[in-house]
Design a protein around this motif. Structure first.
Motif, PDB file in Angstrom:
ATOM      1  N   LEU A 144     -40.771 122.238 -11.351  1.00 22.38           N
ATOM      2  CA  LEU A 144     -39.827 123.288 -11.737  1.00 22.38           C
ATOM      3  C   LEU A 144     -39.445 124.159 -10.545  1.00 22.38           C
ATOM      4  N   THR A 145     -40.413 124.435  -9.686  1.00 19.30           N
ATOM      5  CA  THR A 145     -40.147 125.246  -8.499  1.00 19.30           C
ATOM      6  C   THR A 145     -39.215 124.509  -7.542  1.00 19.30           C
ATOM      7  N   LEU A 146     -39.466 123.229  -7.335  1.00 20.14           N
ATOM      8  CA  LEU A 146     -38.577 122.435  -6.485  1.00 20.14           C
ATOM      9  C   LEU A 146     -37.169 122.369  -7.088  1.00 20.14           C
ATOM     10  N   MET A 147     -37.093 122.306  -8.405  1.00 19.08           N
ATOM     11  CA  MET A 147     -35.796 122.337  -9.065  1.00 19.08           C
ATOM     12  C   MET A 147     -35.110 123.676  -8.781  1.00 19.08           C
ATOM     13  N   GLY A 148     -35.866 124.773  -8.831  1.00 22.17           N
ATOM     14  CA  GLY A 148     -35.315 126.089  -8.511  1.00 22.17           C
ATOM     15  C   GLY A 148     -34.825 126.170  -7.077  1.00 22.17           C
ATOM     16  N   LEU A 149     -35.455 125.408  -6.199  1.00 27.65           N
ATOM     17  CA  LEU A 149     -35.037 125.359  -4.786  1.00 27.65           C
ATOM     18  C   LEU A 149     -33.932 124.324  -4.561  1.00 27.65           C
ATOM     19  N   ARG A 150     -33.527 123.660  -5.622  1.00 27.71           N
ATOM     20  CA  ARG A 150     -32.482 122.627  -5.588  1.00 27.71           C
ATOM     21  C   ARG A 150     -32.889 121.413  -4.750  1.00 27.71           C
ATOM     22  N   ASN A 166     -49.640 113.377 -18.159  1.00 30.43           N
ATOM     23  CA  ASN A 166     -49.454 113.908 -19.519  1.00 30.43           C
ATOM     24  C   ASN A 166     -48.023 113.642 -19.974  1.00 30.43           C
ATOM     25  N   PRO A 167     -47.805 112.564 -20.714  1.00 35.78           N
ATOM     26  CA  PRO A 167     -46.448 112.241 -21.167  1.00 35.78           C
ATOM     27  C   PRO A 167     -45.904 113.203 -22.216  1.00 35.78           C
ATOM     28  N   TRP A 168     -46.712 114.135 -22.695  1.00 42.18           N
ATOM     29  CA  TRP A 168     -46.305 115.072 -23.734  1.00 42.18           C
ATOM     30  C   TRP A 168     -45.941 116.451 -23.196  1.00 42.18           C
ATOM     31  N   LEU A 169     -45.810 116.590 -21.905  1.00 46.73           N
ATOM     32  CA  LEU A 169     -45.474 117.902 -21.341  1.00 46.73           C
ATOM     33  C   LEU A 169     -44.236 118.484 -22.017  1.00 46.73           C
ATOM     34  N   PRO A 170     -44.236 119.792 -22.275  1.00 47.54           N
ATOM     35  CA  PRO A 170     -43.031 120.410 -22.850  1.00 47.54           C
ATOM     36  C   PRO A 170     -41.793 120.214 -21.965  1.00 47.54           C
ATOM     37  N   GLU A 171     -41.996 120.073 -20.669  1.00 45.01           N
ATOM     38  CA  GLU A 171     -40.877 119.917 -19.727  1.00 45.01           C
ATOM     39  C   GLU A 171     -40.352 118.484 -19.671  1.00 45.01           C
ATOM     40  N   ARG A 172     -40.899 117.589 -20.476  1.00 48.51           N
ATOM     41  CA  ARG A 172     -40.524 116.172 -20.385  1.00 48.51           C
ATOM     42  C   ARG A 172     -39.033 115.934 -20.601  1.00 48.51           C
ATOM     43  N   GLY A 173     -38.377 116.810 -21.354  1.00 45.58           N
ATOM     44  CA  GLY A 173     -36.941 116.663 -21.588  1.00 45.58           C
ATOM     45  C   GLY A 173     -36.116 116.770 -20.317  1.00 45.58           C
ATOM     46  N   LEU A 174     -36.650 117.458 -19.312  1.00 46.02           N
ATOM     47  CA  LEU A 174     -35.929 117.571 -18.042  1.00 46.02           C
ATOM     48  C   LEU A 174     -35.791 116.217 -17.346  1.00 46.02           C
ATOM     49  N   ALA A 175     -36.743 115.311 -17.609  1.00 48.09           N
ATOM     50  CA  ALA A 175     -36.729 113.999 -16.968  1.00 48.09           C
ATOM     51  C   ALA A 175     -36.134 112.918 -17.870  1.00 48.09           C
ATOM     52  N   ALA A 176     -35.764 113.292 -19.090  1.00 51.55           N
ATOM     53  CA  ALA A 176     -35.157 112.328 -20.018  1.00 51.55           C
ATOM     54  C   ALA A 176     -33.710 112.049 -19.601  1.00 51.55           C
ATOM     55  N   PRO A 177     -33.146 110.918 -20.020  1.00 51.39           N
ATOM     56  CA  PRO A 177     -31.739 110.649 -19.693  1.00 51.39           C
ATOM     57  C   PRO A 177     -30.852 111.840 -20.068  1.00 51.39           C
ATOM     58  N   GLY A 179     -31.079 114.691 -18.515  1.00 48.17           N
ATOM     59  CA  GLY A 179     -31.744 115.876 -18.004  1.00 48.17           C
ATOM     60  C   GLY A 179     -31.563 116.017 -16.503  1.00 48.17           C
ATOM     61  N   PRO A 180     -31.724 117.197 -15.981  1.00 44.39           N
ATOM     62  CA  PRO A 180     -31.509 117.409 -14.545  1.00 44.39           C
ATOM     63  C   PRO A 180     -32.495 116.674 -13.649  1.00 44.39           C
ATOM     64  N   LEU A 181     -33.648 116.260 -14.200  1.00 45.58           N
ATOM     65  CA  LEU A 181     -34.628 115.526 -13.394  1.00 45.58           C
ATOM     66  C   LEU A 181     -34.739 114.073 -13.826  1.00 45.58           C
ATOM     67  N   ALA A 182     -33.748 113.603 -14.559  1.00 43.56           N
ATOM     68  CA  ALA A 182     -33.703 112.189 -14.928  1.00 43.56           C
ATOM     69  C   ALA A 182     -33.476 111.368 -13.661  1.00 43.56           C
ATOM     70  N   PRO A 184     -31.818 109.249 -10.822  1.00 44.24           N
ATOM     71  CA  PRO A 184     -30.423 109.318 -10.373  1.00 44.24           C
ATOM     72  C   PRO A 184     -29.552 108.330 -11.152  1.00 44.24           C
ATOM     73  N   GLY A 185     -28.408 108.804 -11.550  1.00 45.75           N
ATOM     74  CA  GLY A 185     -27.508 107.993 -12.358  1.00 45.75           C
ATOM     75  C   GLY A 185     -27.676 108.278 -13.841  1.00 45.75           C
ATOM     76  N   GLN A 186     -28.863 108.791 -14.237  1.00 49.45           N
ATOM     77  CA  GLN A 186     -29.096 109.154 -15.644  1.00 49.45           C
ATOM     78  C   GLN A 186     -29.135 110.669 -15.828  1.00 49.45           C
ATOM     79  N   ASP A 187     -29.027 111.394 -14.700  1.00 48.23           N
ATOM     80  CA  ASP A 187     -29.083 112.860 -14.770  1.00 48.23           C
ATOM     81  C   ASP A 187     -27.702 113.410 -15.121  1.00 48.23           C
ATOM     82  N   LEU A 188     -27.631 114.720 -15.241  1.00 45.95           N
ATOM     83  CA  LEU A 188     -26.362 115.366 -15.602  1.00 45.95           C
ATOM     84  C   LEU A 188     -25.264 115.145 -14.615  1.00 45.95           C
TER      85      LEU A 188
END
Length: 188
Positions: A144-150, A166-177, A179-182, A184-188
């Motif tokens: 999340l911090t690296l994301m904040g640093l772009r 931990n595949p159940w992290l609350p932040e997992r949606g960020l890496a889903a298709p 999401g901003p951390l999906a 490359p090519g599947q991100d926003l």
């Protein structure tokens, strides 16, 4: 002449006073954490994973002694009350007292993340992870911090590492298709 024995004792007494404020090693919960990571990777529901995650937090927040536990608890209470400067002071004190306790760095990083001081947060997260390489919260916090640093490529890698543990992290949606951390090519 009575003063002479006291003068001989002075260096020993002073050394004892210095060592009295030395933080002991943090409890070793590595075997328990291994078990919890294996359990969370096999969890069948988010609710089950949340229970396991709370057990992990109990390990990470188990400070080395009463003094460090009191500082940690007070800092976390201050952070929860949005007294970020007070929390930062507590976590600075905890890191100074217990420089080998990962959670002090992780909590200080969280406060700095909330303050949007991402460079300071990243330094502390790197230190927390160096001390506790499977500290899932610190690894996901690093993403999340690296994301904040772009720094998205590094953020993706950190989130993938956290999700592998931990595949159940609350932040997992960020890496889903989408999401901003999906990937490359599947991100926003």
């Amino acid at each position: 002449m009575r003063l002479w024995p006291l003068l001989l004792c002075l260096p020993v007494c002073l050394a004892g006073a210095v060592f009295a404020d030395t933080c002991p090693d943090a409890p070793d919960h590595s075997a328990g954490l291994d078990d919890l990571i294996a359990q969370i990777q096999q969890a069948e529901s988010e609710q089950e994973a949340r229970v396991i995650s709370n057990q992990m937090w109990a390990f990470w927040a188990d400070a080395p002694d009463e003094q460090s536990q009191a500082i940690l608890d007070r800092g976390m209470s201050r952070r929860e009350a949005w007294d970020l400067l007070g929390a930062l002071q507590d976590f600075d004190r905890l890191v100074e007292y217990c420089p080998n306790y990962a959670e002090g760095y992780n909590q200080r990083a969280f406060v700095n993340f909330l303050r949007q001081d991402f460079p300071a947060a990243l330094v502390d997260l790197d230190r927390a992870i160096a001390l506790s390489p499977r500290h899932i919260a610190a690894i996901s916090g690093r993403a999340l911090t690296l994301m904040g640093l772009r720094r998205l490529d590094e953020a993706r890698d950190a989130m993938a590492e956290a999700l592998a543990l931990n595949p159940w992290l609350p932040e997992r949606g960020l890496a889903a298709p989408g999401g901003p951390l999906a990937p490359p090519g599947q991100d926003l």
